[in-house]
Design a protein around this motif. Structure first.
Motif, PDB file in Angstrom:
ATOM      1  N   ALA A 105      49.459  38.487  48.072  1.00 34.25           N
ATOM      2  CA  ALA A 105      49.323  39.598  47.123  1.00 34.25           C
ATOM      3  C   ALA A 105      49.021  39.067  45.720  1.00 34.25           C
ATOM      4  CB  ALA A 105      50.591  40.441  47.106  1.00 34.25           C
ATOM      5  N   ALA A 106      49.708  38.010  45.312  1.00 37.39           N
ATOM      6  CA  ALA A 106      49.464  37.422  43.996  1.00 37.39           C
ATOM      7  C   ALA A 106      48.045  36.853  43.913  1.00 37.39           C
ATOM      8  CB  ALA A 106      50.486  36.322  43.704  1.00 37.39           C
ATOM      9  N   LEU A 107      47.593  36.211  44.986  1.00 41.65           N
ATOM     10  CA  LEU A 107      46.240  35.668  45.017  1.00 41.65           C
ATOM     11  C   LEU A 107      45.207  36.792  44.933  1.00 41.65           C
ATOM     12  CD1 LEU A 107      44.651  33.010  45.334  1.00 41.65           C
ATOM     13  CD2 LEU A 107      44.679  33.423  47.791  1.00 41.65           C
ATOM     14  N   GLY A 108      45.453  37.886  45.620  1.00 47.99           N
ATOM     15  CA  GLY A 108      44.544  39.034  45.563  1.00 47.99           C
ATOM     16  C   GLY A 108      44.489  39.654  44.179  1.00 47.99           C
ATOM     17  N   LEU A 109      45.641  39.801  43.539  1.00 44.52           N
ATOM     18  CA  LEU A 109      45.673  40.351  42.173  1.00 44.52           C
ATOM     19  C   LEU A 109      44.965  39.436  41.185  1.00 44.52           C
ATOM     20  CD1 LEU A 109      49.269  41.846  42.002  1.00 44.52           C
ATOM     21  CD2 LEU A 109      47.102  43.088  42.057  1.00 44.52           C
ATOM     22  N   PHE A 110      45.153  38.120  41.340  1.00 49.80           N
ATOM     23  CA  PHE A 110      44.464  37.179  40.465  1.00 49.80           C
ATOM     24  C   PHE A 110      42.957  37.276  40.665  1.00 49.80           C
ATOM     25  CE2 PHE A 110      42.512  33.010  39.755  1.00 49.80           C
ATOM     26  CZ  PHE A 110      42.766  32.877  38.400  1.00 49.80           C
ATOM     27  N   GLY A 111      42.507  37.375  41.920  1.00 47.27           N
ATOM     28  CA  GLY A 111      41.078  37.511  42.198  1.00 47.27           C
ATOM     29  C   GLY A 111      40.509  38.789  41.601  1.00 47.27           C
ATOM     30  N   LEU A 112      41.238  39.886  41.716  1.00 46.25           N
ATOM     31  CA  LEU A 112      40.810  41.156  41.134  1.00 46.25           C
ATOM     32  C   LEU A 112      40.718  41.050  39.615  1.00 46.25           C
ATOM     33  CD1 LEU A 112      40.184  44.189  41.563  1.00 46.25           C
ATOM     34  CD2 LEU A 112      42.633  44.602  41.291  1.00 46.25           C
ATOM     35  N   TRP A 113      41.739  40.475  38.992  1.00 42.53           N
ATOM     36  CA  TRP A 113      41.760  40.327  37.533  1.00 42.53           C
ATOM     37  C   TRP A 113      40.591  39.453  37.058  1.00 42.53           C
ATOM     38  CZ3 TRP A 113      42.672  35.781  34.688  1.00 42.53           C
ATOM     39  CH2 TRP A 113      42.788  35.966  33.319  1.00 42.53           C
ATOM     40  N   SER A 114      40.373  38.317  37.732  1.00 41.11           N
ATOM     41  CA  SER A 114      39.296  37.424  37.283  1.00 41.11           C
ATOM     42  C   SER A 114      37.924  38.057  37.523  1.00 41.11           C
ATOM     43  CB  SER A 114      39.398  36.066  37.974  1.00 41.11           C
ATOM     44  OG  SER A 114      39.216  36.192  39.363  1.00 41.11           O
ATOM     45  N   GLY A 115      37.771  38.803  38.623  1.00 43.21           N
ATOM     46  CA  GLY A 115      36.503  39.484  38.872  1.00 43.21           C
ATOM     47  C   GLY A 115      36.208  40.546  37.826  1.00 43.21           C
ATOM     48  N   LEU A 116      37.216  41.333  37.464  1.00 44.80           N
ATOM     49  CA  LEU A 116      37.029  42.350  36.429  1.00 44.80           C
ATOM     50  C   LEU A 116      36.741  41.712  35.075  1.00 44.80           C
ATOM     51  CD1 LEU A 116      39.794  44.929  37.379  1.00 44.80           C
ATOM     52  CD2 LEU A 116      37.318  45.173  37.642  1.00 44.80           C
ATOM     53  N   ARG A 117      37.396  40.627  34.801  1.00 46.60           N
ATOM     54  CA  ARG A 117      37.178  39.930  33.521  1.00 46.60           C
ATOM     55  C   ARG A 117      35.755  39.373  33.451  1.00 46.60           C
ATOM     56  NH1 ARG A 117      40.070  34.668  31.309  1.00 46.60           N
ATOM     57  NH2 ARG A 117      39.527  34.905  29.129  1.00 46.60           N
ATOM     58  N   ARG A 118      35.296  38.789  34.559  1.00 42.78           N
ATOM     59  CA  ARG A 118      33.944  38.234  34.601  1.00 42.78           C
ATOM     60  C   ARG A 118      32.906  39.351  34.453  1.00 42.78           C
ATOM     61  NH1 ARG A 118      33.481  36.620  39.689  1.00 42.78           N
ATOM     62  NH2 ARG A 118      35.119  35.097  39.382  1.00 42.78           N
ATOM     63  N   ARG A 119      33.137  40.484  35.112  1.00 43.40           N
ATOM     64  CA  ARG A 119      32.210  41.615  35.006  1.00 43.40           C
ATOM     65  C   ARG A 119      32.168  42.144  33.571  1.00 43.40           C
ATOM     66  NH1 ARG A 119      33.146  46.707  38.687  1.00 43.40           N
ATOM     67  NH2 ARG A 119      32.852  45.138  40.294  1.00 43.40           N
ATOM     68  N   GLN A 120      33.317  42.187  32.910  1.00 39.10           N
ATOM     69  CA  GLN A 120      33.380  42.675  31.531  1.00 39.10           C
ATOM     70  C   GLN A 120      32.588  41.742  30.611  1.00 39.10           C
ATOM     71  OE1 GLN A 120      37.295  42.642  29.872  1.00 39.10           O
ATOM     72  NE2 GLN A 120      36.771  44.059  28.241  1.00 39.10           N
ATOM     73  N   GLN A 121      32.695  40.437  30.816  1.00 34.96           N
ATOM     74  CA  GLN A 121      31.978  39.484  29.980  1.00 34.96           C
ATOM     75  C   GLN A 121      30.466  39.560  30.232  1.00 34.96           C
ATOM     76  OE1 GLN A 121      33.870  35.782  30.948  1.00 34.96           O
ATOM     77  NE2 GLN A 121      35.542  36.090  29.497  1.00 34.96           N
TER      78      GLN A 121
END
Length: 158
Positions: A105-121
């Motif tokens: 679950a923590a790995l999935g949340l980290f992946g979601l957070w980093s994907g959203l951050r990359r998309r925002q940039q």
């Protein structure tokens, strides 16, 4: 007649409740903590398998003999392995079983957070505006019409 004779042994093997209500309560509580090795998704207290009835009778007999619940559990684990427990103990062998879901679950949340951050940039959200675009946005927010804003921005930039 032949059918009733065939059903008689099965009825004898059914789990027989104890006469002492406290011992029966303990037996059922323990039976709900132990997995039926035939059904694998039911406890020995709930299962209709013959082995489950035998195990429940054995649990009841051991409780009547004065054995503790831990001694009964240890006996069944020695006989059938830790699979018989619905809740395996927390030790080095079962660490992944207990920690694995939280780690995933923590790995999935980290992946979601980093994907959203990359998309925002990549989309440029939050990027700074140059002076002309900022003046145009301020003018639009102030209520000026787009044609006046374009004229004012052109004058200010020249």
């Amino acid at each position: 007649m032949a059918q009733s004779w065939a059903a008689a042994p099965a009825a004898e093997q059914r789990a027989q409740p104890l006469h002492d209500p406290e011992l029966e309560r303990r037996a059922l509580a323990l039976g709900h903590r132990l997995r039926c090795v035939v059904c694998q998704n039911q406890s020995i207290a709930e299962s209709n398998a013959e082995l489950a009835h035998d195990l429940m009778n054995q649990v009841r007999t051991m409780l009547q003999a004065g054995k503790s619940e831990q001694e009964i559990v240890d006996f069944l684990v020695a006989r059938y392995g830790e699979f018989v427990l619905f809740e395996p103990p927390f030790d080095a062998r079962t660490l992944l079983l207990w920690v694995g879901p939280f780690a995933l679950a923590a790995l999935g949340l980290f992946g979601l957070w980093s994907g959203l951050r990359r998309r925002q940039q990549q989309s440029g959200v939050g990027a700074t505006l140059d002076e002309a675009a900022k003046a145009q946005a301020d003018a639009l927010l102030a209520g000026d019409s787009p044609s006046k804003t374009e004229t004012r921005v052109a004058k200010e930039s020249s």
